[in-house]
Design a protein around this motif. Structure first.
Motif, short mmCIF file in Angstrom:
data_model
loop_
_atom_site.label_atom_id
_atom_site.label_comp_id
_atom_site.label_asym_id
_atom_site.label_seq_id
_atom_site.Cartn_x
_atom_site.Cartn_y
_atom_site.Cartn_z
N GLY A 64 7.22 17.43 9.95
CA GLY A 64 9.17 18.08 10.43
C GLY A 64 9.67 17.13 11.51
O GLY A 64 10.35 16.80 11.94
N LEU A 65 8.17 16.79 13.21
CA LEU A 65 8.52 15.66 13.44
C LEU A 65 9.14 14.34 13.94
O LEU A 65 9.71 14.01 13.90
CB LEU A 65 7.95 16.17 14.72
CG LEU A 65 8.65 15.51 16.20
CD1 LEU A 65 9.79 15.90 16.25
CD2 LEU A 65 7.29 16.22 17.47
N LEU A 66 7.76 14.23 13.21
CA LEU A 66 7.33 12.91 13.28
C LEU A 66 7.10 12.29 11.21
O LEU A 66 5.72 13.12 11.25
CB LEU A 66 6.73 11.76 13.97
CG LEU A 66 7.57 11.71 14.88
CD1 LEU A 66 7.12 11.25 16.25
CD2 LEU A 66 8.58 10.63 14.98
N PRO A 67 6.46 11.13 10.55
CA PRO A 67 6.08 11.71 9.81
C PRO A 67 4.86 10.61 9.45
O PRO A 67 4.67 10.25 9.37
CB PRO A 67 7.04 10.65 8.95
CG PRO A 67 8.00 9.69 9.18
CD PRO A 67 7.35 10.61 10.60
N LEU A 68 3.81 11.46 10.55
CA LEU A 68 2.35 11.70 10.42
C LEU A 68 1.48 12.05 10.03
O LEU A 68 1.70 13.15 9.79
CB LEU A 68 2.61 11.56 12.33
CG LEU A 68 3.66 11.74 13.11
CD1 LEU A 68 2.71 12.26 14.65
CD2 LEU A 68 3.06 9.54 14.01
N LEU A 94 21.00 0.35 -4.41
CA LEU A 94 21.07 1.10 -3.06
C LEU A 94 20.33 2.34 -3.54
O LEU A 94 20.46 2.84 -4.47
CB LEU A 94 22.22 1.23 -1.93
CG LEU A 94 22.02 1.34 -0.84
CD1 LEU A 94 21.58 0.07 0.32
CD2 LEU A 94 23.59 1.86 -0.39
N VAL A 95 19.47 2.51 -2.41
CA VAL A 95 18.92 3.95 -1.98
C VAL A 95 18.38 4.27 -0.77
O VAL A 95 18.75 3.31 -0.50
CB VAL A 95 17.17 3.89 -2.67
CG1 VAL A 95 16.56 3.95 -4.47
CG2 VAL A 95 16.01 2.82 -2.04
N ALA A 96 18.63 5.84 -0.40
CA ALA A 96 19.35 6.10 0.34
C ALA A 96 18.28 6.97 0.68
O ALA A 96 17.96 8.42 0.19
CB ALA A 96 20.49 5.80 1.09
N VAL A 110 12.78 10.15 -1.39
CA VAL A 110 11.59 11.46 -1.14
C VAL A 110 10.31 11.25 -0.10
O VAL A 110 10.43 11.53 0.81
CB VAL A 110 10.94 11.28 -1.89
CG1 VAL A 110 10.62 12.48 -2.06
CG2 VAL A 110 12.44 12.37 -3.09
N THR A 111 10.06 9.97 -0.59
CA THR A 111 8.79 9.56 0.69
C THR A 111 9.14 7.87 0.86
O THR A 111 8.96 7.09 -0.10
CB THR A 111 7.86 9.87 -0.14
OG1 THR A 111 7.32 10.77 -0.05
CG2 THR A 111 6.42 9.63 0.73
N GLU A 112 8.61 7.21 2.46
CA GLU A 112 8.62 5.75 2.58
C GLU A 112 7.85 6.36 3.19
O GLU A 112 6.82 6.19 4.46
CB GLU A 112 9.67 5.34 3.72
CG GLU A 112 9.78 4.25 3.90
CD GLU A 112 10.92 4.03 4.28
OE1 GLU A 112 11.17 2.59 5.57
OE2 GLU A 112 11.76 5.32 4.88
N PRO A 113 6.75 4.95 2.28
CA PRO A 113 5.20 5.61 3.18
C PRO A 113 5.19 5.04 4.10
O PRO A 113 3.98 5.25 5.24
CB PRO A 113 4.22 4.35 2.00
CG PRO A 113 5.14 3.62 1.53
CD PRO A 113 6.99 4.10 1.35
N PHE A 171 0.59 -1.30 -0.10
CA PHE A 171 0.12 0.13 0.20
C PHE A 171 0.83 1.08 0.12
O PHE A 171 1.72 1.50 0.64
CB PHE A 171 -1.45 -0.30 0.68
CG PHE A 171 -1.64 -0.80 1.55
CD1 PHE A 171 -3.05 -0.98 1.27
CD2 PHE A 171 -1.72 -2.36 1.67
CE1 PHE A 171 -3.81 -1.95 0.36
CE2 PHE A 171 -2.54 -3.42 1.72
CZ PHE A 171 -3.49 -3.36 1.79
N GLY A 172 0.30 3.24 -0.72
CA GLY A 172 0.87 3.71 -0.73
C GLY A 172 2.27 3.49 -1.61
O GLY A 172 2.11 3.06 -2.67
N ALA A 173 2.87 4.11 -1.72
CA ALA A 173 3.80 4.43 -3.34
C ALA A 173 5.34 5.09 -2.88
O ALA A 173 5.12 5.63 -1.57
CB ALA A 173 3.58 5.67 -3.74
#
Length: 867
Positions: A368-372, A166-168, A198-201, A142-144
């Protein structure tokens, strides 16, 4: 008197004479109230500001919490990466378990672990701890996944020209000084860095990370040599359940797995609770900030009382005229209660609107604090709760001054400026005030889930009000009995503290609570910073080395010992296991104390030892003898055992690599967790665990200037070993705590701002009397300099007295928070105390002079003619 007042007097008189019924009297009161409101908001600006800020704070904090809860629920699949997840430590699922997963839905296997990364070309000694995530071809379910280059994840990770991709996280590129296309060593393999993440779902479900993320394929992970027996690897199996994937479907999958594999020892997480750690964090922060906001609202309640008193002071002649013309006390009370409630409704509505908008503004800060995930929307419950608090606060603090004006006879109202009288409202009004306060307490217990903390908070708040009230009245009595100084300004200042209508008690109440909270949070902030930046690094080892295989241990320790500057080397075996039973009762059915609850959540580090570990003190029971080979025994940390209701002779069961081991508690230990040395909640007798596959954990200290050299040498020689630099880990935690403290400090600043507003209102309450005094003194020859000097001394004494209380109360509260809630050391900070005293004095003097400046500018002749 104006025509409106004449009309009001006539209608009120008719009501007093009984020519109108109760409904007619109320309608008349409403018309008079509306006519007076048309004259503006004189005296109610501070009233409105206090309500708006307090209600907005409560509504905003709880709306953000609701938005997060809704986001976690709505995005549960994306956050977890599946409908349901089965997590194992150390080992992969076997073929039978894999078959069960594949039958239940679409399966994705993920492995997470920590490792070391270093650049391949032109090695400059740069090394970085990384959080490795090995994924299969079905990730993400799920997600992208979004990469900076715009390509797909699996193309970026594929093997090309004999080299894995590898991606980082961009942070890794900055730490190693590399760019996409560079070669990076991880374990025994050289990877090509293909792109930046950039984005880790599903990032939010991983919690706190101590290094930047890198992603590779599962095949690459095996080739890198990082998968060894006992290696600290989390294997996660995520399922996409066929529709309808409702709660019942998830329950069937979960219960079916438990029945088919009762000894699997896995942790099962459903999308409905995709990030339990994050949820707990949000709930605790929401509770704390809500209590801070409620404190601000209570402080604002004093401002409401002051504003109502000041407003009624300006209406004193109107009220007296109403009564002379036959208006009943009930009519007077209704007129001004309607006005207060109308304005309160305006302030509450404005606060609710601002609070409803807070999630939109807070979204960026929290991301910015947590990816919520924030589900932006309108949440009626938190807005209704905040509005209810605002209404009850208004009633609790407005009824008393309104009832006082109702109870005073007309002639007393005319004399109230120079000879204020005590008027105790009837039992009905006292009962109404008590009912409003009881409603506040009941609403707090309903709204805040932690009943015990709420009870302590309410008791502390009530106690602070009583102490501050006593302090204010004590100051007045002390000033009344003080000797008369020779200096005229000082003599006038002391007299002003106890004169009729003096705002002494209101000023002390206004600043006392805000300053006390300020001191508490400042001292907690100071102590946490001291613990993280000074005390802990001096006591802690420089490095933790993880995943050392049994065959490597001797060579590793020998090389480490030979390194220049390395000392205090400790080594212990390490496994991971999950507590499954406590005295035979399944762990999920145990109700632990809040301090011990974490021991039942997830996997715990386990070890075995023939002797008592360092930084531990035996407080109960006996240690097993050297060479003991009997039934499994365990030594537990005393505070955890107490929180689980365990004593010597009780049993605890743990699942280790799918095998359940039940051990008898032989001893309890006090553990010095703050040392950051090797410590475990449970230490087993050697025969219980030594046959299980495990690795070794080694710690060492070295001078700061040698850390980089030691890190390079050990990770080059043992590429599968993970080195955690304690300083960097502490900096990560400290950075997170600093961001949290920013929110706390913002709430504290708001409380202090409300306190200043309330202070201004308290001073304005006695402004008419102050102007009268200034005019009389000027008539008898007092200069402006003498009056300013008297005001500075008066307000300075009030500020210092309030600061003294705030320092004492804040010191006690911060000690309780650090010692009992956080379980850490506490040190009094004199700079915080001194700065608080100076701040309180400066605020009080500045606000006092600003408020009474009109008294200094008043011309005697026009004022005496009007009086």
């Amino acid at each position: 008197m104006s025509a409106a007042v004449d009309t009001a007097g006539r209608r009120a008189g008719e009501s007093g004479a009984g020519r109108q019924g109760r409904a007619g009297e109320l309608a008349t009161s409403g018309r008079i109230a509306w006519r007076e409101l048309r004259s503006g908001l004189q005296g109610f600006r501070i009233f409105l500001a206090c309500l708006i800020l307090g209600v907005a704070a409560l509504a905003g904090v709880r709306s953000v919490s609701s938005a997060l809860d809704a986001g976690l629920a709505e995005e549960g699949r994306v956050i977890l990466g599946g409908d349901i997840e089965f997590s194992l430590i150390h080992r992969r699922a076997d073929d039978r378990q894999i078959a069960y997963f594949e039958k239940a839905g679409d399966l994705s296997e993920i492995a997470t672990l920590r490792a070391m990364a270093r650049p391949d070309a032109a090695d400059n000694g740069a090394r970085a701890l990384v959080e490795v995530k090995a994924v299969d071809g079905d990730y993400p379910l799920f997600g992208a996944m979004e990469l900076a280059g715009g390509g797909t994840l699996h193309d970026a990770l594929a093997r090309r020209d004999g080299r894995w991709g590898l991606v980082a996280d961009p942070l890794l590129l900055a730490r190693l000084g590399i760019a996409p296309g560079a070669l990076v060593h991880i374990g025994d393999t050289v990877f090509e860095l293909r792109d930046e993440i950039v984005t880790e779902p599903d990032r939010a479900s991983d919690g706190l990370m101590f290094g930047p993320r890198v992603m590779m394929t599962g095949e690459a992970l095996q080739e890198a040599g990082l998968v060894q027996p006992g290696s600290l690897i989390n294997w996660e199996y995520r399922l996409r359940v066929p529709e309808p994937a409702d709660i019942d479907a998830l329950t069937r999958v979960s219960e079916g797995a438990k029945a088919a594999f009762p000894d699997a020892g896995w942790r099962i997480t459903a999308r409905t609770n995709a990030a339990p750690g994050v949820k707990r964090f949000v709930d605790r922060l929401t509770l704390f900030l809500s209590l801070v906001g409620l404190t601000a609202l209570f402080v604002g309640g004093i401002g409401i009382a002051n504003a109502v008193t000041n407003f009624l002071d300006g209406k004193r002649r109107n009220i007296a005229t109403f009564k002379c013309l036959g208006a009943s006390g009930r009519t007077v009370f209704q007129i001004y209660l309607i006005q207060v409630l109308a304005l309160a409704g305006l302030g509450i509505a404005a606060g609710v609107v601002l609070g409803a908008a807070v999630p939109v503004v807070a979204g960026l800060a929290l991301r910015g604090l947590l990816p919520l995930p924030l589900e932006i929307g309108l949440y009626p419950e938190p807005l209704a709760v905040a509005a209810a608090f605002g209404l009850l606060i208004t009633l609790a603090f407005a009824i008393w001054p309104l009832a006082r004006a109702r109870s005073l006879p007309a002639q007393a109202l005319f004399r109230d400026t120079v000879a204020p009288q005590q008027a105790w409202p009837g039992a009905a009004y006292g009962a109404a005030t008590a009912a409003a306060l009881a409603g506040l307490a009941g609403l707090a217990f309903w709204a805040f889930e932690d009943r015990w903390l709420t009870a302590w908070y309410m008791a502390g708040l009530a106690g602070s009000f009583l102490v501050l009230l006593g302090l204010g009245r004590g100051l007045m009595r002390l000033a009344a009995r003080a000797p008369r100084p020779a200096n005229a300004s000082v003599r006038l200042a002391i007299a002003s503290l106890h004169r009729p209508g003096a705002p002494t008690t209101s000023v002390v109440l206004s600043l006392g609570l805000g300053l006390s909270l300020f001191v508490t949070l400042a001292l907690v902030d100071t102590n946490l910073t001291r613990e993280l930046r000074t005390s802990l690094p001096q006591q802690a080892p420089s490095f933790f080395f993880l995943d050392i295989q049994p065959g490597q241990r001797d060579a590793f320790v020998e090389r480490l010992s030979a390194s220049e500057g390395a000392h205090d080397i400790e080594q212990v075996p390490m496994l991971r296991g999950r507590i499954t039973r406590v005295n035979g009762v399944p762990a999920r059915e145990v109700t632990p104390s809040e301090e011990a609850a974490w021991a039942l959540r997830g996997d715990r580090g386990l070890t075995y030892s023939s002797g008592v570990p360092e930084n531990s003190t035996l407080v109960a029971g006996e240690w097993w003898p050297d060479g003991y080979d009997g039934k499994p025994l365990v030594s537990m940390a005393a505070e955890i055992a107490q929180g689980l209701g365990l004593r010597i002779g009780d049993t605890v069961s743990v699942n280790v690599l799918g095998r359940e081991i039940t051990a008898e508690i032989a001893s309890l230990r006090e553990v010095d967790w703050r040392s950051l040395s090797i410590n475990f909640v449970m230490v087993f007798s050697p025969s219980a665990l030594e046959a299980a596959p495990h690795t070794f954990l080694v710690t060492a200290k070295t001078p700061p200037e040698r850390e980089g050299v030691l890190l390079k040498d050990m990770t080059d020689a043992f590429p599968n070993v993970t080195a955690v630099r304690v300083k960097e880990a502490l900096e990560t935690v400290n950075d997170l705590m600093s961001k949290l403290l920013m929110a706390v400090r913002g709430a504290n600043a708001m409380t202090l701002m409300i306190g200043v507003l309330v202070l201004a209102g308290a001073l304005a309450t006695g402004l008419r009397a102050r102007i009268y005094d200034a005019v009389v003194l000027k008539t008898f020859g007092a200069t402006r300099r003498q009056l300013i000097g008297a005001y500075v001394v008066e307000y300075g004494l009030l500020g210092l007295a309030t600061a003294l209380f705030a320092v004492l109360a804040g010191t006690a509260a911060s000690y309780a928070v650090m010692t009992f809630a956080i379980g850490s050391g506490w040190v009094f900070s004199a700079p915080v105390a001194v700065s608080t005293a100076l701040l309180a004095t400066a605020i009080t003097v500045t606000a006092g002079l600003a408020t009474t400046w009109v008294a200094l500018r008043a011309k005697p002749a026009p004022y005496l003619r009007n009086e």
